[in-house]
Design a protein around this motif. Structure first.
Motif: not given
Length: 122
Positions: A72-91
Motif C-alpha cells: 500500500p505505501d508504494a501504491a498510494a497514488p493508485q489506492l487513492r484513485a481506487a478510493l476516489q472511484r469508489k466515492l464517485t460510485e457511492i455518490d
C-alpha cells in the motif's frame, strides 16, 4: 500460525479464511500433518481486506487490485484513485436512491389515487 490462531487474531471465521484461501486472497503452507500454516503478516493482510470491504469494496475489486494492496505505501497514488472511484460510485448510488425515494413519496402523496402503482400515478 494455524487457522485457529489467525481466526482468533482477526475475528474471521475458519470458513471465511478457507473461502479467502480458495479465492486466492490468502495463502497458507501445509505442514506435514496437513494443517494450514499462515505467515504472521497474514493478520495485517486480513485486516486490510476487511477494512476495504467496510469501505464498500467487493472481494472481486480487492482481487483485481491485489498487487496494489500488497504494497500500500508504494501504491498510494493508485489506492487513492481506487478510493476516489469508489466515492464517485457511492455518490451515484445515493443520487439514484434519492430519485427513487422522491418517486415513492410522490406516489404515496396522492390520496386521490386508490392504487399508487396504477398507470395514472405515473
Amino acid at each position: 500460525m494455524r487457522i485457529g490462531e489467525i481466526a482468533a487474531a482477526t475475528g474471521i471465521s475458519h470458513d471465511t479464511l478457507r473461502f479467502y484461501e480458495k479465492r486466492g486472497l490468502l495463502r497458507a503452507r501445509r505442514s506435514a500433518n496437513g494443517y494450514r500454516d499462515y505467515p504472521p503478516e497474514a493478520v495485517d493482510w486480513l485486516r486490510y481486506i476487511r477494512l476495504a470491504q467496510t469501505l464498500g469494496f467487493t472481494l472481486a475489486e480487492i482481487e483485481a487490485d491485489l498487487p496494489l494492496l500488497a504494497a500500500p505505501d508504494a501504491a498510494a497514488p493508485q489506492l487513492r484513485a481506487a478510493l476516489q472511484r469508489k466515492l464517485t460510485e457511492i455518490d451515484r448510488r445515493i443520487d439514484g436512491l434519492q430519485s427513487l425515494r422522491g418517486e415513492l413519496a410522490r406516489r404515496l402523496g396522492d390520496p386521490m389515487q386508490a392504487c399508487p402503482l396504477r398507470d395514472g400515478a405515473t
